[in-house]
Structure formats: C-alpha cells, structure tokens
Design a protein around this motif. Structure first.
Motif, mmCIF file in Angstrom:
data_model
loop_
_atom_site.group_PDB
_atom_site.id
_atom_site.type_symbol
_atom_site.label_atom_id
_atom_site.label_comp_id
_atom_site.label_asym_id
_atom_site.label_seq_id
_atom_site.Cartn_x
_atom_site.Cartn_y
_atom_site.Cartn_z
ATOM 1 N N ILE A 118 -7.492 -8.644 10.028
ATOM 2 C CA ILE A 118 -7.675 -8.094 8.680
ATOM 3 C C ILE A 118 -9.026 -8.555 8.151
ATOM 4 C CG2 ILE A 118 -6.684 -7.912 6.358
ATOM 5 C CD1 ILE A 118 -4.051 -9.012 7.569
ATOM 6 N N GLU A 119 -9.690 -7.674 7.421
ATOM 7 C CA GLU A 119 -10.928 -8.053 6.755
ATOM 8 C C GLU A 119 -10.868 -7.635 5.296
ATOM 9 O OE1 GLU A 119 -13.114 -10.086 6.138
ATOM 10 O OE2 GLU A 119 -14.430 -9.887 7.876
ATOM 11 N N ARG A 177 -8.147 -3.074 6.764
ATOM 12 C CA ARG A 177 -8.791 -3.372 5.494
ATOM 13 C C ARG A 177 -7.766 -3.957 4.529
ATOM 14 N NH1 ARG A 177 -13.843 -1.192 4.358
ATOM 15 N NH2 ARG A 177 -14.708 0.037 6.069
ATOM 16 N N TYR A 178 -8.101 -5.098 3.969
ATOM 17 C CA TYR A 178 -7.203 -5.748 3.012
ATOM 18 C C TYR A 178 -6.820 -4.796 1.879
ATOM 19 C CZ TYR A 178 -5.651 -9.009 -0.617
ATOM 20 O OH TYR A 178 -4.939 -9.653 -1.599
ATOM 21 N N ASN A 180 -6.153 -1.828 1.993
ATOM 22 C CA ASN A 180 -5.090 -0.921 2.438
ATOM 23 C C ASN A 180 -4.042 -1.666 3.260
ATOM 24 O OD1 ASN A 180 -6.765 1.159 1.402
ATOM 25 N ND2 ASN A 180 -7.808 1.337 3.373
ATOM 26 N N LEU A 181 -3.874 -2.959 2.980
ATOM 27 C CA LEU A 181 -3.056 -3.811 3.844
ATOM 28 C C LEU A 181 -1.647 -3.276 4.027
ATOM 29 C CD1 LEU A 181 -2.678 -6.382 5.499
ATOM 30 C CD2 LEU A 181 -2.145 -7.590 3.370
ATOM 31 N N ASP A 182 -0.984 -2.937 2.956
ATOM 32 C CA ASP A 182 0.405 -2.484 3.049
ATOM 33 C C ASP A 182 0.518 -1.248 3.936
ATOM 34 O OD1 ASP A 182 2.901 -0.924 2.107
ATOM 35 O OD2 ASP A 182 3.173 -2.879 1.160
ATOM 36 N N GLU A 183 -0.289 -0.249 3.672
ATOM 37 C CA GLU A 183 -0.224 1.007 4.418
ATOM 38 C C GLU A 183 -0.587 0.819 5.887
ATOM 39 O OE1 GLU A 183 -2.545 5.338 4.507
ATOM 40 O OE2 GLU A 183 -2.779 3.987 2.779
ATOM 41 N N GLU A 184 -1.681 0.122 6.156
ATOM 42 C CA GLU A 184 -2.155 -0.017 7.537
ATOM 43 C C GLU A 184 -1.247 -0.919 8.360
ATOM 44 O OE1 GLU A 184 -6.303 -0.310 8.487
ATOM 45 O OE2 GLU A 184 -6.872 0.079 6.405
ATOM 46 N N LEU A 185 -0.758 -2.001 7.759
ATOM 47 C CA LEU A 185 0.121 -2.902 8.499
ATOM 48 C C LEU A 185 1.441 -2.216 8.842
ATOM 49 C CD1 LEU A 185 0.088 -5.799 9.585
ATOM 50 C CD2 LEU A 185 1.235 -6.524 7.486
ATOM 51 N N ARG A 186 1.950 -1.431 7.925
ATOM 52 C CA ARG A 186 3.189 -0.695 8.204
ATOM 53 C C ARG A 186 2.976 0.335 9.309
ATOM 54 N NH1 ARG A 186 7.036 -1.993 4.602
ATOM 55 N NH2 ARG A 186 6.328 -2.879 2.622
#
Length: 241
Positions: A118-119, A177-178, A180-186
């Motif tokens: 993550i960045e 990208r931090y 968009n953390l929720d969306e990308e991690l899911r």
C-alpha cells in the motif's frame, strides 16, 4: 507482513499506509501454516487473526505471549521491542523489504505468488508518522511538540519505495492506493475467493490528533522537505506535491 502459502499471496507492510488495517483484515483468512507478523499486540481484533509462524525462537515467543497477557503494558512499545528482536534473530517482522522476503522463499513460490503493498501521499504519511512517533517514542529532552513535529516530518521513516521498487522498477504486482484502500483491498481478496470484514478494522488512527488534511497542517518548508525526501514516490505514484 503476511506470506500466505494457502492462498498464494504476499503482503508487504509499508510505513504509515494502513498496513495494520490490511493485516488485521487478512490475517483471520490465512491458513495455520501461513506467516503473519505481529501487527501490534492490541490490533489483531478479529477472531483467528493472531500472529503466527513468525519465529522459532522460544524466548521471543515467550515474550510475545507474556506481552499479550499483560494488559497494563503499552502494546505498541511491546510490539516494537519484540519486532527489534525478530530483526536480530532472523525472524519475520513487520516491515520487511523485497529482497529480505524473496531470499527466504522458494523461487517457485515467489514467482507464482501475488505480491502487493500500500502507498499513500507522502504529506499524509509524514503527519501520521509524527503523531505516531510522539505517542510512542516521544520527544527529546526539552523538545516541545512543534519542534518534534517539524523534525519528524522532515526526517521520519515514512519513505516507502524500498518496499516495492528495486533499481527504480516495480518489484511487486500491485501497489494499492491508501485513498482507495477499502475498494482495492476487497477486490484483491475477492480474486482469492476471500471476503473481508465490513467495515475494515481501523487501527492506530486515534493517535493522530489533528484530523485536517496534511496540506492544511504542514508549512511550505515542511512540504518542500517531504517532496525532496519522497520525490521517487511522487513520481511513481503520480501524487501532486
């Protein structure tokens, strides 16, 4: 960080980017033989999220269990102390760089595993680092918060490309990208047939006492110092200074 042999992914934990949130969300979904480093003794908030397989050193394991049981101890300080011992004894610790991890895994697993980190915008990382360091390591003798904040944002250990670039090139498969953390991690979890908790567990955020955007907190001189320190992050991620 996490090395999941069961699911075939490697999560590299960078600095001040929501890495503990990602660990706490992913750890309960990992197998018993996967490697899960210590996210922080008060942070593994979901059932089955305990750190595991991070060392064979009996003394460190005993210290870890004792720290978990000591409700009066400072969990962040205990985590940092154990993490330091892991670095010295060949254990798996929170913030490992690409080559450190690659050298411990088989070439086949490394090649096949999905590798990500993550960045976050460097201004936000710098402010987050300053508040975290103030709450954990504290100031020098006689140093007030203003001086401590200025010193930390200019020199603090929040520069992250060592976790995902080698010789200027991306060494992982994805940098989340931090923002968009929720969306990308899911989305990553879903690719492995995994479902993350809703909402994601948020940890360490309470240490930041000023909720304003970093651009409103930092001085022009501080912004300039951060830009020089993190120029490669600005360039690679396309962040605006």
């Amino acid at each position: 960080m996490i090395v999941s042999f069961e699911h075939g992914f490697i999560f590299f934990k960078s600095k001040k980017t929501g890495g503990s949130t990602a660990e706490c969300a992913l750890a309960p979904l990992c197998g018993p033989n996967d490697i899960v480093t210590i996210a922080g003794l008060d942070e593994l908030v979901l059932p089955g999220g305990e750190a595991r397989n991070f060392t064979n050193n009996a003394q460190i394991l005993a210290a870890y269990e004792a720290a978990k049981a000591d409700t009066a101890a400072d969990p962040v300080a205990a985590h940092m102390e154990i993490d330091g011992q892991l670095r010295l004894t060949g254990g798996w610790f929170s913030h490992m760089m690409v080559q450190e991890v690659r050298s411990r895994l088989t070439p086949r697993f490394w090649a096949d595993a999905f590798k990500f980190t993550i960045e976050r915008h460097p201004y936000e990382k710098a402010v987050s680092q300053a508040y975290f360091s103030w709450a954990t390591t504290g100031p020098r003798e006689g140093e007030d918060f203003t001086a401590f904040f200025d010193r930390t944002v200019k020199r603090g250990p929040y520069h992250n490309t060592r976790f995902y670039l080698q010789q200027g090139r991306l060494a992982l498969d994805r940098v989340v990208r931090y923002e968009n953390l929720d969306e990308e991690l899911r989305a990553i979890a879903a690719d492995f047939g995994l479902r993350l908790p809703d909402p994601l567990p948020r940890v360490k955020g309470a240490l930041r006492k000023d909720p304003r955007p970093a651009r409103e907190i930092l001085t022009d001189a501080q912004k300039a110092a951060i830009f020089l320190r993190c120029r490669d992050e600005f360039d690679f991620m396309g962040y605006e200074p």
